[in-house]
Write an enzyme that holds these catalytic residues in place. Structure first.
Site, PDB file in Angstrom:
ATOM      1  N   GLU A 178       3.420   1.962  -1.555  1.00 21.47           N
ATOM      2  CA  GLU A 178       3.862   2.364  -2.864  1.00 21.47           C
ATOM      3  C   GLU A 178       2.801   2.961  -3.912  1.00 21.47           C
ATOM      4  O   GLU A 178       3.031   3.233  -4.715  1.00 21.47           O
ATOM      5  CB  GLU A 178       4.606   1.236  -3.699  1.00 21.47           C
ATOM      6  CG  GLU A 178       6.190   1.165  -3.066  1.00 21.47           C
ATOM      7  CD  GLU A 178       6.157   0.313  -1.710  1.00 21.47           C
ATOM      8  OE1 GLU A 178       5.014  -0.276  -1.355  1.00 21.47           O
ATOM      9  OE2 GLU A 178       6.867   0.518  -1.104  1.00 21.47           O
ATOM     10  N   PHE A 193     -10.712   5.424  -4.410  1.00 24.05           N
ATOM     11  CA  PHE A 193      -9.819   4.866  -3.140  1.00 24.05           C
ATOM     12  C   PHE A 193     -10.616   3.728  -2.612  1.00 24.05           C
ATOM     13  O   PHE A 193     -11.563   3.291  -2.245  1.00 24.05           O
ATOM     14  CB  PHE A 193     -10.062   5.719  -2.019  1.00 24.05           C
ATOM     15  CG  PHE A 193      -9.155   5.696  -0.751  1.00 24.05           C
ATOM     16  CD1 PHE A 193      -7.735   6.072  -0.840  1.00 24.05           C
ATOM     17  CD2 PHE A 193      -9.731   4.942   0.323  1.00 24.05           C
ATOM     18  CE1 PHE A 193      -7.161   5.725   0.301  1.00 24.05           C
ATOM     19  CE2 PHE A 193      -8.715   4.657   1.501  1.00 24.05           C
ATOM     20  CZ  PHE A 193      -7.594   5.274   1.414  1.00 24.05           C
ATOM     21  N   ARG A 234     -15.084  -7.848   2.480  1.00 21.72           N
ATOM     22  CA  ARG A 234     -15.239  -6.613   1.908  1.00 21.72           C
ATOM     23  C   ARG A 234     -14.547  -6.676   0.511  1.00 21.72           C
ATOM     24  O   ARG A 234     -14.667  -5.798  -0.672  1.00 21.72           O
ATOM     25  CB  ARG A 234     -14.388  -5.475   2.430  1.00 21.72           C
ATOM     26  CG  ARG A 234     -14.860  -5.041   3.795  1.00 21.72           C
ATOM     27  CD  ARG A 234     -14.379  -3.897   4.488  1.00 21.72           C
ATOM     28  NE  ARG A 234     -14.902  -3.711   5.893  1.00 21.72           N
ATOM     29  CZ  ARG A 234     -14.257  -2.805   6.743  1.00 21.72           C
ATOM     30  NH1 ARG A 234     -13.119  -2.220   6.390  1.00 21.72           N
ATOM     31  NH2 ARG A 234     -14.829  -2.770   7.910  1.00 21.72           N
ATOM     32  N   HIS A 258       3.022   0.344  12.690  1.00 20.47           N
ATOM     33  CA  HIS A 258       2.755   1.749  12.429  1.00 20.47           C
ATOM     34  C   HIS A 258       1.602   1.990  11.309  1.00 20.47           C
ATOM     35  O   HIS A 258       1.676   2.673  10.448  1.00 20.47           O
ATOM     36  CB  HIS A 258       4.185   2.373  11.633  1.00 20.47           C
ATOM     37  CG  HIS A 258       5.391   2.082  12.284  1.00 20.47           C
ATOM     38  ND1 HIS A 258       5.609   2.299  13.871  1.00 20.47           N
ATOM     39  CD2 HIS A 258       6.361   1.403  12.050  1.00 20.47           C
ATOM     40  CE1 HIS A 258       6.682   1.834  14.163  1.00 20.47           C
ATOM     41  NE2 HIS A 258       7.455   1.167  12.863  1.00 20.47           N
ATOM     42  N   THR A 304       0.187  -5.097  10.965  1.00 24.40           N
ATOM     43  CA  THR A 304       0.987  -3.798  10.142  1.00 24.40           C
ATOM     44  C   THR A 304       1.400  -2.879  11.352  1.00 24.40           C
ATOM     45  O   THR A 304       0.733  -2.268  11.818  1.00 24.40           O
ATOM     46  CB  THR A 304       0.077  -2.983   9.316  1.00 24.40           C
ATOM     47  OG1 THR A 304      -0.715  -3.812   8.353  1.00 24.40           O
ATOM     48  CG2 THR A 304       0.939  -2.009   8.428  1.00 24.40           C
ATOM     49  N   ALA A 318       0.934  -1.206  -0.056  1.00 21.36           N
ATOM     50  CA  ALA A 318      -0.093  -0.062  -0.133  1.00 21.36           C
ATOM     51  C   ALA A 318       1.040   1.290  -0.001  1.00 21.36           C
ATOM     52  O   ALA A 318       0.286   2.293  -0.548  1.00 21.36           O
ATOM     53  CB  ALA A 318      -1.054  -0.081   1.143  1.00 21.36           C
TER      54      ALA A 318
HETATM   55  C1  DLZ Z   1       5.322  -3.714   5.554  1.00 23.84           C
HETATM   56  C2  DLZ Z   1       4.119  -3.729   5.433  1.00 23.84           C
HETATM   57  C3  DLZ Z   1       3.291  -4.212   6.268  1.00 23.84           C
HETATM   58  C4  DLZ Z   1       3.769  -4.664   7.768  1.00 23.84           C
HETATM   59  N1  DLZ Z   1       1.715  -4.431   6.393  1.00 23.84           N
HETATM   60  C5  DLZ Z   1       1.023  -3.889   4.879  1.00 23.84           C
HETATM   61  C6  DLZ Z   1      -0.130  -4.183   4.894  1.00 23.84           C
HETATM   62  O1  DLZ Z   1      -0.987  -4.749   5.602  1.00 23.84           O
HETATM   63  N2  DLZ Z   1      -0.407  -3.871   3.463  1.00 23.84           N
HETATM   64  C7  DLZ Z   1       0.017  -3.485   2.591  1.00 23.84           C
HETATM   65  O2  DLZ Z   1      -0.325  -3.289   1.686  1.00 23.84           O
HETATM   66  N3  DLZ Z   1       1.346  -3.351   2.808  1.00 23.84           N
HETATM   67  C8  DLZ Z   1       2.137  -3.680   3.896  1.00 23.84           C
HETATM   68  N4  DLZ Z   1       3.377  -3.580   4.152  1.00 23.84           N
HETATM   69  C9  DLZ Z   1       4.342  -3.133   2.961  1.00 23.84           C
HETATM   70  C10 DLZ Z   1       4.571  -1.774   2.652  1.00 23.84           C
HETATM   71  O3  DLZ Z   1       3.014  -1.194   2.152  1.00 23.84           O
HETATM   72  C11 DLZ Z   1       5.618  -1.507   1.830  1.00 23.84           C
HETATM   73  O4  DLZ Z   1       5.350  -2.089   0.585  1.00 23.84           O
HETATM   74  C12 DLZ Z   1       6.757  -1.912   2.298  1.00 23.84           C
HETATM   75  O5  DLZ Z   1       7.107  -1.174   3.519  1.00 23.84           O
HETATM   76  C13 DLZ Z   1       7.891  -1.462   1.359  1.00 23.84           C
HETATM   77  O6  DLZ Z   1       8.108  -0.086   1.185  1.00 23.84           O
END
Ligand code: DLZ
Length: 288
Positions: free
Chosen positions: A189, A244, A258, A219, A217, A187
């Site tokens: 990116e 979105f 969802r 933070h 996740t 997400a």
């Molecule tokens: C690192 C991370 C974590 C912990 N959780 C999610 C998530 O629940 N959903 C998601 O789309 N991406 C997660 N990411 C990955 C970050 O979005 C990102 O791709 C990485 O930190 C690399 O920049």
């Protein structure tokens, strides 16, 4: 300055007053300020809009009190049931007319509830009647290009969101060749990819799809805030609609709900929003 209009209808008895009061409440009138004094009672029923209509050239073919409604047949049923409960069976056909077409593109029925109280209920057949003129988007994606930015993280969910978005676009007339899919790691990116796509000005709308799971996740809040801010900022600064479709869920089960199970498919919904916004943007641009 004019504030409102009141039509006063005398009612024969306290009993009739009570019955009519309950009928008008059942029909959905907003109750106004009533009164009681030594001489009798008053009960007010409010409607959102009032008109005084002057006419010339012909006698009115309608009762002096006309009530415009949105569901005429349902209103007719309420009145009919009330009449059947409070009138003798042979009185009902003369007091209550059938719903019939008028010469002003409407349908109408009239009812004589008391000697001094004849009402006409009507509904316009024109769908635009009484509505403010507004720009409204259509749901046609034909001839428009859309980009979908989809995160690979939680792919079991985001793949379903992607299918939902493609389904919505295809059903709305978008050809496969006009759908560009960009897969990003997570997400986090999404905003930069969405921004790059939007800046090309090749797309009528961008659909962003991802899933952030609170429990998994680190933070979570910080990532979510930045993703939503980045997508919003890209939309505002490029002028290209960004739908979105980034889910924020407590756990996987909620996310699955969802993504096509119990709570619809948010990918489908996001695509529909993008299609509608693309149409709105085009109309606004054409008006300029
Ligand atoms: C690192 C991370 C974590 C912990 N959780 C999610 C998530 O629940 N959903 C998601 O789309 N991406 C997660 N990411 C990955 C970050 O979005 C990102 O791709 C990485 O930190 C690399 O920049």
């Amino acid at each position: 300055m004019i504030k409102g209009m009141t039509l006063v209808a005398p009612v024969a008895s306290g009993d009739a007053f009570d019955k009519l009061t309950s009928l008008f409440a059942a029909l959905g009138f907003e109750p106004g300020k009533g009164w009681t004094d030594a001489t009798g009672r008053g009960s007010a029923f409010l409607a959102p809009v009032g008109n005084l209509e002057l006419i010339t050239g012909r006698a009115p073919a309608v009762p002096p009190v006309l009530i415009e409604v949105t569901q005429l047949d349902a209103v007719f049923d309420i009145v009919l049931h009330w009449m059947q409960a409070h009138f003798r069976a042979e009185e009902v056909p003369t007091a209550l007319t059938a719903v019939a077409a008028t010469h002003w593109n409407s349908r109408l029925f009239t009812v004589t509830l008391a000697p001094n109280l004849q009402l006409g209920f009507w509904q316009s057949e024109s769908v635009t009647h009484g509505r403010p003129i507004a720009i409204e988007g259509d749901l046609s994606a034909s001839g428009r290009k859309f980009a979908i930015v989809v995160a690979r993280w939680n792919a079991v969910i985001t793949d379903r969101l992607l299918q939902g978005s493609i389904d919505a676009l295809r059903r709305s007339g978008c050809s496969l060749a006009d759908i560009e899919i960009v897969r990003v790691p997570g997400a986090w990116e999404i905003p930069s990819a969405a921004r790059s796509l939007a800046e090309t000005k090749r797309f009528a709308g961008i659909i962003t799809l991802g899933v952030l799971l609170r429990g998994e996740t680190a933070h979570y809040e910080a990532i979510y805030n930045e993703v939503s801010r980045g997508i919003g900022q890209s939309q505002q600064e490029t002028g290209i609609p960004h739908a979105f479709g980034v889910l924020t869920c407590e756990n996987l089960e909620q996310a699955l709900d969802r993504a096509g199970l119990k709570a619809g498919n948010k990918g489908f919904e996001a695509a529909i929003a993008a299609i509608e916004m693309a149409s709105i943007q085009q109309q606004i641009a054409e008006k300029k």
